[in-house]
Design a protein around this motif. Structure first.
Motif, PDB file in Angstrom:
ATOM      1  N   GLY A 413       0.816  -1.208   0.000  1.00  0.00           N
ATOM      2  CA  GLY A 413       0.000   0.000   0.000  1.00  0.00           C
ATOM      3  C   GLY A 413       0.852   1.261   0.000  1.00  0.00           C
ATOM      4  O   GLY A 413       0.563   2.230  -0.707  1.00  0.00           O
ATOM      5  N   ALA A 414       1.932   1.251   0.797  1.00  0.00           N
ATOM      6  CA  ALA A 414       2.826   2.410   0.831  1.00  0.00           C
ATOM      7  C   ALA A 414       3.532   2.610  -0.512  1.00  0.00           C
ATOM      8  O   ALA A 414       3.710   3.741  -0.977  1.00  0.00           O
ATOM      9  CB  ALA A 414       3.858   2.228   1.947  1.00  0.00           C
ATOM     10  N   ALA A 415       3.929   1.498  -1.151  1.00  0.00           N
ATOM     11  CA  ALA A 415       4.601   1.596  -2.449  1.00  0.00           C
ATOM     12  C   ALA A 415       3.661   2.153  -3.513  1.00  0.00           C
ATOM     13  O   ALA A 415       4.058   2.964  -4.358  1.00  0.00           O
ATOM     14  CB  ALA A 415       5.129   0.229  -2.873  1.00  0.00           C
ATOM     15  N   ARG A 416       2.412   1.725  -3.485  1.00  0.00           N
ATOM     16  CA  ARG A 416       1.443   2.236  -4.460  1.00  0.00           C
ATOM     17  C   ARG A 416       1.161   3.713  -4.212  1.00  0.00           C
ATOM     18  O   ARG A 416       0.988   4.496  -5.163  1.00  0.00           O
ATOM     19  CB  ARG A 416       0.155   1.422  -4.386  1.00  0.00           C
ATOM     20  CG  ARG A 416       0.307   0.024  -4.986  1.00  0.00           C
ATOM     21  CD  ARG A 416      -0.922  -0.835  -4.737  1.00  0.00           C
ATOM     22  NE  ARG A 416      -0.803  -2.119  -5.415  1.00  0.00           N
ATOM     23  CZ  ARG A 416      -1.623  -3.160  -5.196  1.00  0.00           C
ATOM     24  NH1 ARG A 416      -2.601  -3.044  -4.328  1.00  0.00           N
ATOM     25  NH2 ARG A 416      -1.446  -4.278  -5.861  1.00  0.00           N
ATOM     26  N   ALA A 417       1.104   4.118  -2.933  1.00  0.00           N
ATOM     27  CA  ALA A 417       0.897   5.536  -2.627  1.00  0.00           C
ATOM     28  C   ALA A 417       2.075   6.372  -3.120  1.00  0.00           C
ATOM     29  O   ALA A 417       1.895   7.484  -3.651  1.00  0.00           O
ATOM     30  CB  ALA A 417       0.702   5.716  -1.122  1.00  0.00           C
ATOM     31  N   ARG A 418       3.289   5.835  -2.953  1.00  0.00           N
ATOM     32  CA  ARG A 418       4.473   6.562  -3.426  1.00  0.00           C
ATOM     33  C   ARG A 418       4.441   6.698  -4.947  1.00  0.00           C
ATOM     34  O   ARG A 418       4.778   7.756  -5.497  1.00  0.00           O
ATOM     35  CB  ARG A 418       5.742   5.827  -2.997  1.00  0.00           C
ATOM     36  CG  ARG A 418       7.038   6.468  -3.493  1.00  0.00           C
ATOM     37  CD  ARG A 418       8.256   5.794  -2.859  1.00  0.00           C
ATOM     38  NE  ARG A 418       9.485   6.347  -3.397  1.00  0.00           N
ATOM     39  CZ  ARG A 418      10.121   5.876  -4.453  1.00  0.00           C
ATOM     40  NH1 ARG A 418       9.626   4.804  -5.082  1.00  0.00           N
ATOM     41  NH2 ARG A 418      11.237   6.437  -4.890  1.00  0.00           N
ATOM     42  N   LEU A 419       4.041   5.636  -5.643  1.00  0.00           N
ATOM     43  CA  LEU A 419       3.959   5.704  -7.099  1.00  0.00           C
ATOM     44  C   LEU A 419       2.940   6.749  -7.527  1.00  0.00           C
ATOM     45  O   LEU A 419       3.178   7.514  -8.472  1.00  0.00           O
ATOM     46  CB  LEU A 419       3.563   4.336  -7.661  1.00  0.00           C
ATOM     47  CG  LEU A 419       3.330   4.269  -9.180  1.00  0.00           C
ATOM     48  CD1 LEU A 419       4.598   4.642  -9.928  1.00  0.00           C
ATOM     49  CD2 LEU A 419       2.861   2.896  -9.589  1.00  0.00           C
ATOM     50  N   GLU A 420       1.821   6.807  -6.811  1.00  0.00           N
ATOM     51  CA  GLU A 420       0.804   7.798  -7.149  1.00  0.00           C
ATOM     52  C   GLU A 420       1.347   9.213  -6.978  1.00  0.00           C
ATOM     53  O   GLU A 420       1.044  10.117  -7.758  1.00  0.00           O
ATOM     54  CB  GLU A 420      -0.428   7.589  -6.268  1.00  0.00           C
ATOM     55  CG  GLU A 420      -1.586   8.525  -6.618  1.00  0.00           C
ATOM     56  CD  GLU A 420      -2.799   8.283  -5.743  1.00  0.00           C
ATOM     57  OE1 GLU A 420      -3.778   9.016  -5.895  1.00  0.00           O
ATOM     58  OE2 GLU A 420      -2.744   7.356  -4.921  1.00  0.00           O
TER      59      GLU A 420
END
Length: 515
Positions: A413-420
């Motif tokens: 979830g944190a990685a996807r938020a960073r990508l966003e």
């Protein structure tokens, strides 16, 4: 029974025909057979209800009651018939929970059941006949369960292999074996892939679903449902389809909860584009629930984005004597809307025409996002492996694996938020299109964008945009009161505004569109 079948009277019969979606004797043939039997026996036909494509199994997907069978039950209950005719007992029902009560009702009402395949009229007052029909019901339910298991096992196998199970969404096409015509896979359709990506970009940047539907219709994009045009509901359904990120949600036969499963076909949109679209769809649903209005319906560029330089409240658009104005809700500042919008447009165009800014956007797309996507792919692969492993473990080993899954899901979830955060917003990508043409190209891109896309661009580029009171330029010779500078229609006084640029490679500041 209350009536004998040898009393010479003409018995009343209802002929019921049913054909499931999987085929079998047509309903027309079944009704024809029933008429022939009625003529042979001297029965009077009361009704001939029939239905095609209707399953009698408990595993049917629609769950809707069968209208034809309901008519049969009504005739039996009302005492309007003496015989129920069916081709086979499986045509009548495949569920013991409803088949047994139906037989009890026949016995109470003195109604017989004629099964054409058995060439026999069953008298439910006879214990042996009743038992035979109950056993038929058990066999029918058992065969239905076996068929359902075979179908589910086949679907599960195809899901594990990553194969498609349905028609291809916009931007893809299914492939078939040239000899057997069996579905073999799914590939990107170059004729419509760019349009599908454009759909996600428009939804992700905040365009209304109705405007996206109009754009798709203008592109003559094929509609998932034959014979219909794109509309807001179909756009939402399409953008919620995980097939575009090479995933599907499936509940395996041995599981109680659904699982996100990777597919064999390639993703058409990036994880960031997908996330942006889902966020926009959730916002639309929330705003509709609160205000009954979609965020894509905005018609004012800076309403709820610009703030009052005195109190910090978001300004809103109003009409003052027929002229559009941005106004602080408390009344500290009032400024001409058209002039302010034009001023902001000039700022944005000049900013986006800078070669160094365009280069930074390209660098973020090429390097940082590629690394972030690789991190997400690695975490997803590790998570999938753990989820497969936990099914074979028990006791403390299983609990440890479940804890590890929880930790991985948090990291993912944190990685996807960073990508966003790292991904350049769709509105800025659109503004930067053909930017080598200078300010003229950026200005043309700006004019072609919807108000919702322009608002996203403003939020992405600016940390803040404040409206200030008109400056004092002197005192009134008559009253001695302070005199403020008078604006000139069509030209904004730069002293009336203040702004600060934001780095577009970082997360844009949060702005409340639902205020």
């Amino acid at each position: 029974m209350t009536r004998t079948f040898a009393d010479g009277g003409a018995l009343r019969v209802v002929i019921y025909g049913r054909r499931s979606a999987s085929g079998g004797t047509s309903t027309a043939d079944q009704v024809r057979m029933g008429r022939e039997d009625a003529e042979r026996q001297g029965w009077v036909v009361v009704a001939e209800p029939s239905e095609s494509g209707q399953s009698a199994s408990m595993y049917r997907k629609d769950g809707k009651p069968r209208a034809g069978w309901a008519q049969v039950l009504a005739l039996v209950t009302s005492g309007a018939v003496d015989v129920v005719w069916v081709r086979e007992t499986s045509r009548a029902d495949r569920q013991m929970a409803t088949w047994a009560p139906f037989l009890d009702e026949l016995r109470r009402r003195g109604v017989a059941l004629y099964v054409q395949a058995d060439r026999r009229l069953y008298d439910l007052s006879v214990w042996r006949d009743h038992k035979t029909l109950l056993e038929d019901g058990i066999d029918n339910a058992d065969e239905s369960a076996k068929k359902s298991k075979r179908v589910k096992d086949g679907v599960d196998d195809n899901v594990r292999a990553g194969l498609p199970l349905s028609a291809a969404p916009l931007g893809y096409r299914n492939t078939y074996d040239p000899r057997t015509r069996k579905l073999t896979g799914r590939v990107v359709d170059p004729a419509w892939s760019a349009v599908a990506v454009g759909m996600f970009d428009r939804v992700g940047r905040g365009d209304s679903l109705a405007s996206v539907a109009r754009w798709l219709n203008s592109q003559s994009a094929p509609v998932p449902r034959a014979g219909k045009r794109w509309d807001a509901r179909i756009v939402r359904t399409a953008c919620e389809d995980r097939a575009y990120v090479a995933e599907r949600v499936h509940t395996f036969a041995e599981d109680d909860a659904p699982t996100v499963v990777p597919t064999a076909w390639p993703a058409l949109v990036s994880r960031a584009q997908w996330t942006a679209a889902q966020t926009a769809l959730a916002t639309i649903a929330t705003v509709h629930a609160v205000r009954g209005r979609a965020p894509g319906g905005y018609s004012h560029l800076l309403s709820l984005i610009a703030t009052c330089g005195i109190c910090g409240e978001s300004v809103r658009a109003y009409k003052v004597r027929g002229v559009g104005m941005y106004k602080c809700p408390i009344g500290h500042v009032v400024i001409n809307e058209a002039d302010t919008d034009a001023y902001v447009a000039r700022l944005v165009v000049a900013r986006m025409a800078r070669p160094d800014l365009v280069a930074s956007l390209t660098a973020a797309d090429d390097d940082v996002i590629r690394t972030a996507n690789a991190d997400i792919d690695g975490l997803e692969a590790e998570l999938a492996e753990l989820e497969d492993t936990v099914k074979t473990r028990s006791g403390r080993s299983r609990l440890a694996a479940l804890d590890a899954i929880d930790d991985l899901e948090i990291k993912l979830g944190a990685a996807r938020a960073r990508l966003e955060q790292l991904t350049v917003p769709a509105s800025l990508r659109e503004l930067a299109r053909d930017v080598h043409g200078g300010e003229d190209a950026v200005r043309a891109n700006w004019k072609a964008m919807s108000v919702a896309a322009r608002r996203e661009a403003v939020r992405s580029l600016l940390d803040y945009f404040k409206i200030l009171p008109a400056p004092v330029v002197g005192t009134s010779p008559r009253t001695g009161a302070p005199m403020k500078a008078r604006g000139v229609r069509g030209a904004l006084d730069p002293r009336r505004v203040d702004h600060r640029w934001h780095d577009p490679r970082q997360a844009p500041p949060m702005a409340s569109d639902a205020a």
